[in-house]
Motif scaffolding. Structure first.
Motif, PDB file in Angstrom:
ATOM      1  N   LEU A 186     -17.894  -6.820 -33.266  1.00  0.00           N
ATOM      2  CA  LEU A 186     -17.515  -7.081 -31.878  1.00  0.00           C
ATOM      3  C   LEU A 186     -18.068  -8.395 -31.330  1.00  0.00           C
ATOM      4  N   VAL A 187     -18.970  -9.036 -32.080  1.00  0.00           N
ATOM      5  CA  VAL A 187     -19.603 -10.263 -31.577  1.00  0.00           C
ATOM      6  C   VAL A 187     -19.560 -11.356 -32.643  1.00  0.00           C
ATOM      7  N   ALA A 188     -19.706 -12.584 -32.192  1.00  0.00           N
ATOM      8  CA  ALA A 188     -19.802 -13.715 -33.113  1.00  0.00           C
ATOM      9  C   ALA A 188     -21.201 -13.769 -33.707  1.00  0.00           C
ATOM     10  N   GLU A 189     -21.301 -14.209 -34.942  1.00  0.00           N
ATOM     11  CA  GLU A 189     -22.617 -14.371 -35.571  1.00  0.00           C
ATOM     12  C   GLU A 189     -23.414 -15.407 -34.800  1.00  0.00           C
ATOM     13  N   ASP A 190     -24.603 -15.010 -34.338  1.00  0.00           N
ATOM     14  CA  ASP A 190     -25.430 -15.920 -33.552  1.00  0.00           C
ATOM     15  C   ASP A 190     -26.836 -15.332 -33.466  1.00  0.00           C
ATOM     16  N   VAL A 191     -27.707 -16.028 -32.754  1.00  0.00           N
ATOM     17  CA  VAL A 191     -29.061 -15.531 -32.516  1.00  0.00           C
ATOM     18  C   VAL A 191     -29.120 -14.994 -31.091  1.00  0.00           C
ATOM     19  N   TYR A 192     -29.423 -13.703 -30.975  1.00  0.00           N
ATOM     20  CA  TYR A 192     -29.481 -13.031 -29.677  1.00  0.00           C
ATOM     21  C   TYR A 192     -30.905 -12.513 -29.456  1.00  0.00           C
ATOM     22  N   TYR A 193     -31.529 -12.956 -28.381  1.00  0.00           N
ATOM     23  CA  TYR A 193     -32.895 -12.532 -28.081  1.00  0.00           C
ATOM     24  C   TYR A 193     -33.825 -12.715 -29.287  1.00  0.00           C
ATOM     25  N   GLY A 194     -33.622 -13.815 -29.994  1.00  0.00           N
ATOM     26  CA  GLY A 194     -34.497 -14.163 -31.105  1.00  0.00           C
ATOM     27  C   GLY A 194     -34.136 -13.552 -32.432  1.00  0.00           C
ATOM     28  N   THR A 195     -33.076 -12.743 -32.503  1.00  0.00           N
ATOM     29  CA  THR A 195     -32.689 -12.073 -33.749  1.00  0.00           C
ATOM     30  C   THR A 195     -31.262 -12.445 -34.118  1.00  0.00           C
ATOM     31  N   ALA A 196     -31.058 -12.866 -35.348  1.00  0.00           N
ATOM     32  CA  ALA A 196     -29.707 -13.172 -35.818  1.00  0.00           C
ATOM     33  C   ALA A 196     -28.932 -11.873 -35.968  1.00  0.00           C
ATOM     34  N   PHE A 197     -27.726 -11.845 -35.396  1.00  0.00           N
ATOM     35  CA  PHE A 197     -26.884 -10.653 -35.510  1.00  0.00           C
ATOM     36  C   PHE A 197     -25.418 -11.059 -35.499  1.00  0.00           C
ATOM     37  N   GLY A 198     -24.643 -10.270 -36.216  1.00  0.00           N
ATOM     38  CA  GLY A 198     -23.206 -10.487 -36.334  1.00  0.00           C
ATOM     39  C   GLY A 198     -22.755  -9.932 -37.683  1.00  0.00           C
ATOM     40  N   PRO A 199     -21.498 -10.090 -38.021  1.00  0.00           N
ATOM     41  CA  PRO A 199     -20.986  -9.492 -39.260  1.00  0.00           C
ATOM     42  C   PRO A 199     -21.687  -9.984 -40.517  1.00  0.00           C
ATOM     43  N   GLU A 200     -22.128 -11.270 -40.541  1.00  0.00           N
ATOM     44  CA  GLU A 200     -22.797 -11.799 -41.727  1.00  0.00           C
ATOM     45  C   GLU A 200     -24.190 -11.193 -41.885  1.00  0.00           C
ATOM     46  N   SER A 201     -24.905 -11.073 -40.776  1.00  0.00           N
ATOM     47  CA  SER A 201     -26.234 -10.461 -40.835  1.00  0.00           C
ATOM     48  C   SER A 201     -26.152  -9.001 -41.265  1.00  0.00           C
ATOM     49  N   VAL A 202     -25.125  -8.303 -40.794  1.00  0.00           N
ATOM     50  CA  VAL A 202     -24.962  -6.900 -41.192  1.00  0.00           C
ATOM     51  C   VAL A 202     -24.708  -6.813 -42.696  1.00  0.00           C
ATOM     52  N   ARG A 203     -23.934  -7.737 -43.226  1.00  0.00           N
ATOM     53  CA  ARG A 203     -23.661  -7.700 -44.668  1.00  0.00           C
ATOM     54  C   ARG A 203     -24.936  -7.924 -45.469  1.00  0.00           C
ATOM     55  N   ILE A 204     -25.782  -8.817 -44.996  1.00  0.00           N
ATOM     56  CA  ILE A 204     -27.078  -9.009 -45.661  1.00  0.00           C
ATOM     57  C   ILE A 204     -27.870  -7.713 -45.649  1.00  0.00           C
TER      58      ILE A 204
END
Length: 376
Positions: free
Chosen positions: A254-272
């Motif tokens: 639902l969101v673009a891969e980016d750093v939110y509140y100091g934590t990287a999150f998005g589809p790529e981070s989930v795959r990791i």
């Protein structure tokens, strides 16, 4: 290492003067830790490779940790000193966050003690209506300092920083920042191998987090689910790991891969984290990690700390399944991406030592690697 640079190109990339670079190369002047770090970053190498005395970057970090401890000891009664305007303090804290995501721990270790002392002064000097902003900056700065303490094995110092984050975040009056602190707090459960209690703490944080209606709210909740999936895997709770990973994947889409509140999150981070969960669960689940890696590699615009972690996890899965040569290649990729993060990771030391015992790669190259990460 990056392609060969001219002196001018190196000076530009390292934000140094051409004259300074020339004098350093001719041995006409010494080089400060900050200049060495800048040059190493420009060249894409670990700072230890540039030290003529063969002193390693992690030694520089360990030498700086007592200064960090000293600042924390007097955080509630800071010494007098200069305090920059709020805008400049925010820029400094944002820079420290970038260093953390890029695994530039030496910079953090040397810069954060002074910044934390300055933030403590700013907090005590600020009028009541500005203290919320200072508290937010302090939480972010504590998190950057904690990254160094935790990665370099100073677990008591890390726990102290986590306690300071938790004590300061109510004054920040930001429920999303509070959720981000819960994410970081999980380190203490990993360190104690208290995986089941850590999972409960994260699930409580999810219960208290704001509803996921805006992008930042979605990302913060998704990051908590990612973290919960990993610690559930360490607890061998397959059902919880899969449930939280599914929730993270749904929110990540639902969101673009980016750093939110100091934590990287998005589809790529989930795959990791799919790889991380598979390695945490072990046994029959390890094949999932290899399957992900066959089809996908983390893009270069992801934070270096996260990308190197992917290859460290992948190396362990490859080693467990008998792919020793591939495991060593993955470790070398991790080192290229984030040398300091890779060298200090306990799994890297364990796996490099095992690879050396197996003698499944060029012995000299593998021995050099094992020496570099203190596996021997």
């Amino acid at each position: 290492m990056r392609p060969k640079l001219t002196q001018q190109q190196l000076a530009n990339a390292a934000c140094l003067s051409l004259g300074t670079v020339r004098k350093i190369e001719r041995g006409e002047r010494g080089v400060s830790d900050s200049a060495l770090e800048s040059i190493a970053h420009a060249l894409g190498v670990d700072p230890s490779r540039l030290r003529s005395d063969r002193g390693t970057a992690h030694t520089a970090v360990h030498e700086a940790l007592p200064m960090l401890s000293a600042v924390l000891a007097v955080h509630d009664m800071p010494e007098d000193g200069p305090t920059r305007p709020m805008r400049e303090l925010r820029i400094a804290v944002d820079e420290a966050v970038k260093w953390r995501l890029a695994a530039q721990y030496t910079r953090i270790a040397h810069q954060l003690p002074e910044l934390l002392a300055e933030l403590a002064r700013a907090y005590h000097q600020a009028p009541s209506h500005e203290r919320t902003t200072v508290a937010q900056l302090m939480v972010s700065a504590y998190r950057s300092a904690d990254a160094v303490a935790y990665k370099f094995g100073a677990r008591d110092l890390s726990a102290r920083l986590v306690d300071l984050m938790r004590g300061t975040v109510p004054e920040a009056e930001d429920p999303l920042l509070s959720a981000a602190v819960a994410y970081v707090r999980t380190e203490t459960f990993f360190a104690a191998q208290a995986h089941a209690p850590g999972l409960r703490a994260l699930e409580l944080a999810l219960d208290g987090a704001p509803a996921a209606t805006e992008e930042s709210q979605i990302a913060v909740r998704g990051a908590l689910h990612m973290r919960a999936a990993v610690i559930a895997g360490r607890a061998k709770n397959v059902s919880a790991a899969q449930t939280h990973l599914h929730e993270a994947r749904t929110l990540g889409d639902l969101v673009a891969e980016d750093v939110y509140y100091g934590t990287a999150f998005g589809p790529e981070s989930v795959r990791i984290h799919e790889v991380s969960v598979a390695v945490s669960l072990g046994d029959d689940h390890v094949g999932k990690a290899l399957a992900v890696a066959r089809e996908w590699k983390p893009p270069t615009d992801l934070p270096a700390e996260r990308r190197s972690g992917f290859y460290i996890e992948l190396a362990r899965a490859q080693l467990w399944t008998g792919e020793a040569e591939h495991a060593f290649e993955s470790l070398k990729v991790a080192r290229h991406i984030a040398p300091q993060h890779t060298r200090e990771h306990p799994w890297v030391r364990e796996d490099a030592a095992k690879l050396r015992r197996l003698k499944r790669a060029d012995s000299e190259t593998l021995t050099n690697f094992a020496e570099w990460c203190a596996a021997i």
